[in-house]
Each structure stands twice: as C-alpha cells, then as structure tokens.
Design an enzyme around this catalytic site. Structure first.
Site, mmCIF file in Angstrom:
data_model
loop_
_atom_site.group_PDB
_atom_site.id
_atom_site.type_symbol
_atom_site.label_atom_id
_atom_site.label_comp_id
_atom_site.label_asym_id
_atom_site.label_seq_id
_atom_site.Cartn_x
_atom_site.Cartn_y
_atom_site.Cartn_z
ATOM 1 N N TYR A 1 0.742 -1.138 0.050
ATOM 2 C CA TYR A 1 0.020 -0.070 0.192
ATOM 3 C C TYR A 1 0.695 1.173 -0.081
ATOM 4 C CZ TYR A 1 -4.349 -2.377 1.496
ATOM 5 O OH TYR A 1 -5.745 -3.105 1.466
ATOM 6 N N GLY A 2 2.300 1.049 0.441
ATOM 7 C CA GLY A 2 2.854 2.201 0.746
ATOM 8 C C GLY A 2 3.283 3.193 -0.497
ATOM 9 N N CYS B 1 -1.888 -1.083 10.026
ATOM 10 C CA CYS B 1 -1.055 -0.605 9.062
ATOM 11 C C CYS B 1 -1.174 0.845 9.021
ATOM 12 C CB CYS B 1 -1.662 -1.371 7.590
ATOM 13 S SG CYS B 1 -0.918 -0.435 6.442
ATOM 14 N N ASN B 2 0.230 1.352 9.264
ATOM 15 C CA ASN B 2 0.318 2.670 9.009
ATOM 16 C C ASN B 2 -0.320 3.416 7.889
ATOM 17 O OD1 ASN B 2 2.283 3.510 11.760
ATOM 18 N ND2 ASN B 2 2.813 1.542 10.692
ATOM 19 N N THR B 3 0.203 2.871 6.929
ATOM 20 C CA THR B 3 -0.234 3.358 5.529
ATOM 21 C C THR B 3 -1.838 3.813 5.654
ATOM 22 O OG1 THR B 3 1.939 2.428 4.851
ATOM 23 C CG2 THR B 3 0.193 3.297 3.013
ATOM 24 N N CYS C 1 5.921 1.778 10.308
ATOM 25 C CA CYS C 1 5.615 0.858 9.473
ATOM 26 C C CYS C 1 5.437 -0.488 10.092
ATOM 27 C CB CYS C 1 6.360 0.618 8.258
ATOM 28 S SG CYS C 1 6.044 -0.648 7.307
ATOM 29 N N HIS D 1 6.054 -3.325 9.513
ATOM 30 C CA HIS D 1 7.135 -4.295 9.238
ATOM 31 C C HIS D 1 8.447 -4.104 9.992
ATOM 32 C CE1 HIS D 1 5.027 -4.914 5.458
ATOM 33 N NE2 HIS D 1 6.059 -5.964 5.321
#
Ligand code: DGL
Length: 275
Positions: free
Chosen positions: A45-46, A77-79, A190, A192
């Site tokens: 998505y980033g 999810c940050n995005t 993020c 991850h």
C-alpha cells in the site's frame, strides 16, 4: 445492532506486516478471538494513492464487520491508518470502535517530555499523508520533527533480509541521513519495522527511544474494549488469518512476523461482486 463481548476483533493490514500488531494483541488479550485480513493481493500500500487505499480499507472493513461480525476493527497498517482512518471512523461512528496505529504512538510521544526532536521513518504514502506530523505538531508545537520515507525497508524485510549484512547496510544508509541528526526518539511508522527494531537500537547504541505499533496499540485497544464493555472473558474459537493472495513466500514470512506458526487461509475478497 449493539456488539457483544464474545464477537471477534477484526484486524487488517496491506499484507503480513500487521501480524506484528496481531501478535501483540493476542499476548495482551489472550481471551479475544482475532480475525486477521492481510490484503496481499494489493500490497504494498505504501506507494499507492490515498483514495485507492481508502477503497480497499472500506471493503475489507465491510467484510470484517458484516460477514465476520467483528465487534471492533484495528487498522494494523500505518499506511492505511494515514489514508483511511478518519473515513472509517466517521462511517462507523457510534457503532464500532475503529483503532488506528498512529494515534496511540502520537499519544506516547507527546507525553514524553524528554523528547525534543522526533524522527519518523515510514512508507512514502504515510510520510506524504502528513498525519503523524500534523498530530504531533498540534499536540506539541515545540517538538522538532524529521520525517523520511524509507521505501526499501518493508520490501527488504519481507524478502527475509533482517539481522544480516544487507539489512545493516540499508539501515545504516537511511539512519545516517542528515535530516535525522539529533533525534531523541524515532517512530517506526510501518508495521514491518518491528523486525529490525534490534538493529536500529544497535545503530543508535540504545540512545534513541523507539516507538512501534505493537504493545502501545494492543494496550490502547484493551482500554477501548474495557470502556465499551466489550472485553471477552473466554475465547471460544481459534484465531483466523486470511490473506487475499497466497504464495509459499507469504506462508514462510507469516511465521517470522507473527513469531509462531500460523495457518494462513486464502480469502478472495476481490473476486466477490461489490454490494
Ligand atoms: N505494513 C504497512 C505499514 O504499516 C507497510 C507495507 C506496505 O507498503 O504495504 O505502513
């Protein structure tokens, strides 16, 4: 309809990075049933537009709430939090608690008066959306900020490059950027990046505080469920982990993000007619 405490918690991410958040939630709330959805068919998505991410997020939330009957949604999810949280919150206002990963981190940072300069590393869309930056500036105008997109990191981690020479070199290259000079704390923006937290700590010799979206988010969720009288006291069903596209690589990576073996199930959400 009012939610019941024995309904599941819906968690979603662009892919499998959000499993780091799901794992923290399962540790802090072991009596809760989790239904995870990773949109591996559309990740990353980033580097996608906010509008496209919003439309994905809306459909996934609809699946978790209306098909899976979840009682709360965690945007792991940050995005997606940056692109779609306010929209999802407004659509579900007064009905379902929607938790994003940005606000709990902002809360923790602004309440820490030892921080004078905060850094943010995240995907391009998260950095460009400016949500972290605006929220931090509103709450702590005195705080110096430095944000930097680090697009290589999520891909690198997903390919299994962490705690090795390659990841050391990439992390060093990014964190040596002059913009981050003098930070007292760094937001790992993020999901991850939890996997490279130790390497980042080593880079800074543990002198820079790191904030990620695991325990902070799980505790925030716990508080909200408590307040809403939605805390479960006994889990009846196993947690379920859906992804929208499945490969051997995702199966292998899932273990590394969740920290233990889990069974990924394919759910082709995008093949279904829109309703
Ligand atoms: N997990 C996503 C996040 O926290 C990043 C991965 C992606 O680009 O899809 O922002």
């Amino acid at each position: 309809m009012k939610h019941q405490a024995n309904q599941a918690i819906g968690i979603f991410d662009s892919g499998i990075g959000g499993l780091t958040v799901a794992n923290a939630i399962s540790k802090h709330l072991p009596d809760e049933e989790l239904i995870y959805f990773g949109d591996t068919a559309n990740m990353p998505y980033g580097d996608k537009s906010k509008d496209l991410i919003k439309s994905y997020a809306l459909q996934i939330t609809d699946f978790l709430l209306n098909v899976k009957k979840c009682k709360a949604i965690v945007i792991a999810c940050n995005t997606a939090s940056a692109a779609a949280y306010e929209y999802l919150r407004d659509v579900n206002k007064g009905i379902t608690p929607i938790i994003n990963v940005i606000d709990p981190i902002v809360e923790a940072v602004v309440n820490d008066n030892d921080i004078h300069k905060i850094g943010l590393i995240a995907t391009k869309t998260t950095v460009e959306a400016g949500v972290y930056q605006e929220k931090l500036a509103r709450r702590r105008p005195d705080l110096a900020q430095a944000s930097m997109a680090t697009p290589l990191l999520a891909k690198m981690i997903e390919e299994g490059f962490y705690n090795d020479n390659i990841s050391h070199a990439v992390i060093e290259k990014y964190l040596n950027e002059p913009i981050l000079e003098g930070i007292d704390a760094l937001i790992l923006g993020c999901t991850h990046y939890v996997l490279i937290k130790d390497e980042i700590n080593t880079f800074y010799d543990h002198k820079v505080k790191l904030f990620d979206s695991t325990d902070i988010v799980a505790l925030k969720l716990k508080g909200i469920l408590e307040k809403e009288n939605l805390l479960n006291d006994k889990r009846e069903n196993e947690n379920i982990f859906y992804i929208s596209d499945i490969t051997e690589n995702f199966k292998e990576s899932a273990k590394m993000f969740y920290g233990e073996n889990i069974n990924l199930e394919l759910y082709k959400i995008w093949d279904k007619p829109e309703n």
